[in-house]
Design a protein around this motif. Structure first.
Motif, PDB file in Angstrom:
ATOM      1  N   LEU A 259      41.649  -1.110  28.050  1.00 33.64           N
ATOM      2  CA  LEU A 259      40.308  -1.571  27.694  1.00 33.64           C
ATOM      3  C   LEU A 259      40.277  -2.082  26.258  1.00 33.64           C
ATOM      4  O   LEU A 259      39.788  -3.194  25.985  1.00 33.64           O
ATOM      5  N   ALA A 260      40.807  -1.279  25.339  1.00 29.22           N
ATOM      6  CA  ALA A 260      40.778  -1.647  23.916  1.00 29.22           C
ATOM      7  C   ALA A 260      41.614  -2.884  23.633  1.00 29.22           C
ATOM      8  O   ALA A 260      41.167  -3.823  22.957  1.00 29.22           O
ATOM      9  N   SER A 261      42.837  -2.917  24.148  1.00 29.08           N
ATOM     10  CA  SER A 261      43.744  -4.043  23.877  1.00 29.08           C
ATOM     11  C   SER A 261      43.200  -5.347  24.426  1.00 29.08           C
ATOM     12  O   SER A 261      43.187  -6.378  23.743  1.00 29.08           O
ATOM     13  N   PHE A 262      42.732  -5.314  25.674  1.00 33.30           N
ATOM     14  CA  PHE A 262      42.259  -6.552  26.296  1.00 33.30           C
ATOM     15  C   PHE A 262      40.875  -6.962  25.808  1.00 33.30           C
ATOM     16  O   PHE A 262      40.548  -8.151  25.815  1.00 33.30           O
ATOM     17  N   ALA A 263      40.055  -6.010  25.387  1.00 38.98           N
ATOM     18  CA  ALA A 263      38.762  -6.370  24.810  1.00 38.98           C
ATOM     19  C   ALA A 263      38.969  -7.136  23.506  1.00 38.98           C
ATOM     20  O   ALA A 263      38.332  -8.172  23.257  1.00 38.98           O
ATOM     21  N   VAL A 264      39.880  -6.644  22.680  1.00 38.83           N
ATOM     22  CA  VAL A 264      40.201  -7.318  21.424  1.00 38.83           C
ATOM     23  C   VAL A 264      40.855  -8.674  21.707  1.00 38.83           C
ATOM     24  O   VAL A 264      40.511  -9.690  21.088  1.00 38.83           O
ATOM     25  N   GLN A 265      41.787  -8.697  22.659  1.00 42.26           N
ATOM     26  CA  GLN A 265      42.473  -9.947  22.985  1.00 42.26           C
ATOM     27  C   GLN A 265      41.519 -10.996  23.547  1.00 42.26           C
ATOM     28  O   GLN A 265      41.557 -12.159  23.186  1.00 42.26           O
ATOM     29  N   GLY A 266      40.634 -10.564  24.459  1.00 38.12           N
ATOM     30  CA  GLY A 266      39.676 -11.497  25.041  1.00 38.12           C
ATOM     31  C   GLY A 266      38.718 -12.061  24.013  1.00 38.12           C
ATOM     32  O   GLY A 266      38.391 -13.262  24.028  1.00 38.12           O
ATOM     33  N   ALA A 267      38.260 -11.199  23.104  1.00 38.57           N
ATOM     34  CA  ALA A 267      37.362 -11.656  22.039  1.00 38.57           C
ATOM     35  C   ALA A 267      38.085 -12.637  21.116  1.00 38.57           C
ATOM     36  O   ALA A 267      37.518 -13.653  20.699  1.00 38.57           O
ATOM     37  N   LEU A 268      39.337 -12.342  20.789  1.00 30.66           N
ATOM     38  CA  LEU A 268      40.132 -13.249  19.954  1.00 30.66           C
ATOM     39  C   LEU A 268      40.321 -14.597  20.640  1.00 30.66           C
ATOM     40  O   LEU A 268      40.247 -15.652  20.012  1.00 30.66           O
ATOM     41  N   PHE A 269      40.553 -14.543  21.946  1.00 35.94           N
ATOM     42  CA  PHE A 269      40.753 -15.764  22.724  1.00 35.94           C
ATOM     43  C   PHE A 269      39.533 -16.670  22.597  1.00 35.94           C
ATOM     44  O   PHE A 269      39.653 -17.867  22.337  1.00 35.94           O
ATOM     45  N   ALA A 270      38.348 -16.092  22.808  1.00 35.53           N
ATOM     46  CA  ALA A 270      37.114 -16.876  22.743  1.00 35.53           C
ATOM     47  C   ALA A 270      36.838 -17.372  21.326  1.00 35.53           C
ATOM     48  O   ALA A 270      36.383 -18.501  21.129  1.00 35.53           O
ATOM     49  N   LYS A 271      37.131 -16.529  20.325  1.00 33.14           N
ATOM     50  CA  LYS A 271      36.882 -16.924  18.935  1.00 33.14           C
ATOM     51  C   LYS A 271      37.791 -18.071  18.533  1.00 33.14           C
ATOM     52  O   LYS A 271      37.348 -19.042  17.892  1.00 33.14           O
ATOM     53  N   MET A 272      39.059 -17.995  18.896  1.00 29.60           N
ATOM     54  CA  MET A 272      40.002 -19.055  18.529  1.00 29.60           C
ATOM     55  C   MET A 272      39.692 -20.363  19.250  1.00 29.60           C
ATOM     56  O   MET A 272      40.012 -21.446  18.762  1.00 29.60           O
ATOM     57  N   ALA A 273      39.030 -20.237  20.428  1.00 29.72           N
ATOM     58  CA  ALA A 273      38.655 -21.430  21.181  1.00 29.72           C
ATOM     59  C   ALA A 273      37.366 -22.048  20.652  1.00 29.72           C
ATOM     60  O   ALA A 273      36.926 -23.086  21.150  1.00 29.72           O
ATOM     61  N   GLY A 274      36.736 -21.385  19.666  1.00 35.00           N
ATOM     62  CA  GLY A 274      35.534 -21.938  19.044  1.00 35.00           C
ATOM     63  C   GLY A 274      34.238 -21.627  19.754  1.00 35.00           C
ATOM     64  O   GLY A 274      33.220 -22.279  19.515  1.00 35.00           O
ATOM     65  N   TYR A 275      34.244 -20.591  20.613  1.00 32.20           N
ATOM     66  CA  TYR A 275      33.021 -20.227  21.332  1.00 32.20           C
ATOM     67  C   TYR A 275      32.089 -19.417  20.420  1.00 32.20           C
ATOM     68  O   TYR A 275      32.539 -18.768  19.462  1.00 32.20           O
ATOM     69  N   PRO A 276      30.775 -19.398  20.717  1.00 33.52           N
ATOM     70  CA  PRO A 276      29.818 -18.631  19.900  1.00 33.52           C
ATOM     71  C   PRO A 276      29.974 -17.126  20.135  1.00 33.52           C
ATOM     72  O   PRO A 276      30.719 -16.693  21.024  1.00 33.52           O
ATOM     73  N   LEU A 277      29.224 -16.360  19.338  1.00 36.57           N
ATOM     74  CA  LEU A 277      29.327 -14.904  19.396  1.00 36.57           C
ATOM     75  C   LEU A 277      29.029 -14.360  20.788  1.00 36.57           C
ATOM     76  O   LEU A 277      29.697 -13.423  21.253  1.00 36.57           O
ATOM     77  N   SER A 278      28.036 -14.920  21.471  1.00 35.02           N
ATOM     78  CA  SER A 278      27.686 -14.436  22.817  1.00 35.02           C
ATOM     79  C   SER A 278      28.871 -14.552  23.767  1.00 35.02           C
ATOM     80  O   SER A 278      29.157 -13.641  24.547  1.00 35.02           O
ATOM     81  N   ALA A 279      29.591 -15.676  23.687  1.00 35.13           N
ATOM     82  CA  ALA A 279      30.752 -15.876  24.550  1.00 35.13           C
ATOM     83  C   ALA A 279      31.902 -14.957  24.141  1.00 35.13           C
ATOM     84  O   ALA A 279      32.669 -14.497  24.996  1.00 35.13           O
ATOM     85  N   ILE A 280      32.014 -14.684  22.841  1.00 37.90           N
ATOM     86  CA  ILE A 280      33.054 -13.768  22.364  1.00 37.90           C
ATOM     87  C   ILE A 280      32.834 -12.377  22.942  1.00 37.90           C
ATOM     88  O   ILE A 280      33.772 -11.707  23.388  1.00 37.90           O
ATOM     89  N   ILE A 281      31.570 -11.940  22.964  1.00 42.15           N
ATOM     90  CA  ILE A 281      31.246 -10.620  23.520  1.00 42.15           C
ATOM     91  C   ILE A 281      31.538 -10.588  25.012  1.00 42.15           C
ATOM     92  O   ILE A 281      32.160  -9.641  25.522  1.00 42.15           O
ATOM     93  N   VAL A 282      31.087 -11.614  25.739  1.00 44.25           N
ATOM     94  CA  VAL A 282      31.315 -11.669  27.183  1.00 44.25           C
ATOM     95  C   VAL A 282      32.808 -11.689  27.493  1.00 44.25           C
ATOM     96  O   VAL A 282      33.288 -10.972  28.389  1.00 44.25           O
ATOM     97  N   ALA A 283      33.566 -12.500  26.752  1.00 37.38           N
ATOM     98  CA  ALA A 283      35.009 -12.591  26.973  1.00 37.38           C
ATOM     99  C   ALA A 283      35.690 -11.253  26.699  1.00 37.38           C
ATOM    100  O   ALA A 283      36.568 -10.826  27.454  1.00 37.38           O
ATOM    101  N   GLY A 284      35.278 -10.577  25.626  1.00 37.19           N
ATOM    102  CA  GLY A 284      35.866  -9.278  25.303  1.00 37.19           C
ATOM    103  C   GLY A 284      35.566  -8.235  26.361  1.00 37.19           C
ATOM    104  O   GLY A 284      36.455  -7.497  26.801  1.00 37.19           O
TER     105      GLY A 284
END
Length: 209
Positions: free
Chosen positions: A99-124
């Protein structure tokens, strides 16, 4: 390197979590592999679908599939139950790492792709909980994300830390992952939970008295 490390840690942890659930349900070898793979890769697939990214990126992770396969094979054939006893706490522990590893990874993925905070949370959240939800449904269990005990909230916590730039280096990511794992385990051990409608109604009744 950060991305690869998070991928490996999350994949191994969720592969073990899925395998433990399969063994608890007395599934055969195919069942162990099935639950292990969907737990390890289900969250990433859901994330890619919702963010409109190509699913083929998931299937190109040959090294991660090999790591998951070896991990599940070891769990099935080596009598780890002498040590683990397949107790619920061990399953929760490995699930918390995933949960922790993939939540951080998913949030990083969305952030690096330039998505807004809402998408970063959903992705994480979806990357961290998606595989576990599929695993629990296949095992005819109530998904952990729907339990009263706190689960997905810790993924939100990790995603917010990434979104606001609080964690921005490898060591900060490691500390964040450890914090999420510790908080998740504490929420299970001490039965921390979010309020339900029933709790809210009971509080109203007490106030009226």
């Amino acid at each position: 390197m950060t991305w690869d490390i998070l991928n490996i840690i999350g994949t191994m942890a969720f592969a073990i979590s899925g395998a433990i659930v399969a063994l608890e349900e007395e599934y055969d070898l195919f069942g162990v592999y099935l639950l292990g793979f969907v737990t390890a890769f289900g969250g990433g697939i859901i994330r890619h679908v919702l963010l409109g990214l190509p699913i083929s990126d998931i299937w190109n992770q040959n090294m991660l599939f090999t790591i998951a396969f070896i991990t599940m094979t070891l769990i099935f054939f080596i009598p780890f139950h002498w040590v683990l006893g397949f107790k619920r706490l061990w399953g929760v522990f490995f699930d918390a790492i995933g949960l922790a590893s993939f939540a951080v990874q998913g949030a990083l993925f969305a952030k690096m792709a330039g998505y807004p905070l809402s998408a970063i949370i959903v992705a994480g959240v979806l990357t961290g909980t998606g595989g576990g939800m599929i695993r629990d449904l296949l095992a005819s269990r109530k998904p952990l994300v729907l339990h009263q005990e706190i689960y997905a909230l810790w993924a939100v916590f990790g995603a917010l830390a990434i979104g606001f730039g609080i964690a921005d280096t490898m060591w900060q990511f490691i500390v964040l992952i450890i914090c999420i794992v510790v908080l998740r385990m504490l929420s299970v051990i001490y039965s921390w939970s979010l309020p339900t409608r029933f709790d809210w109604l009971m509080q109203l009744k007490k106030l009226k008295r």
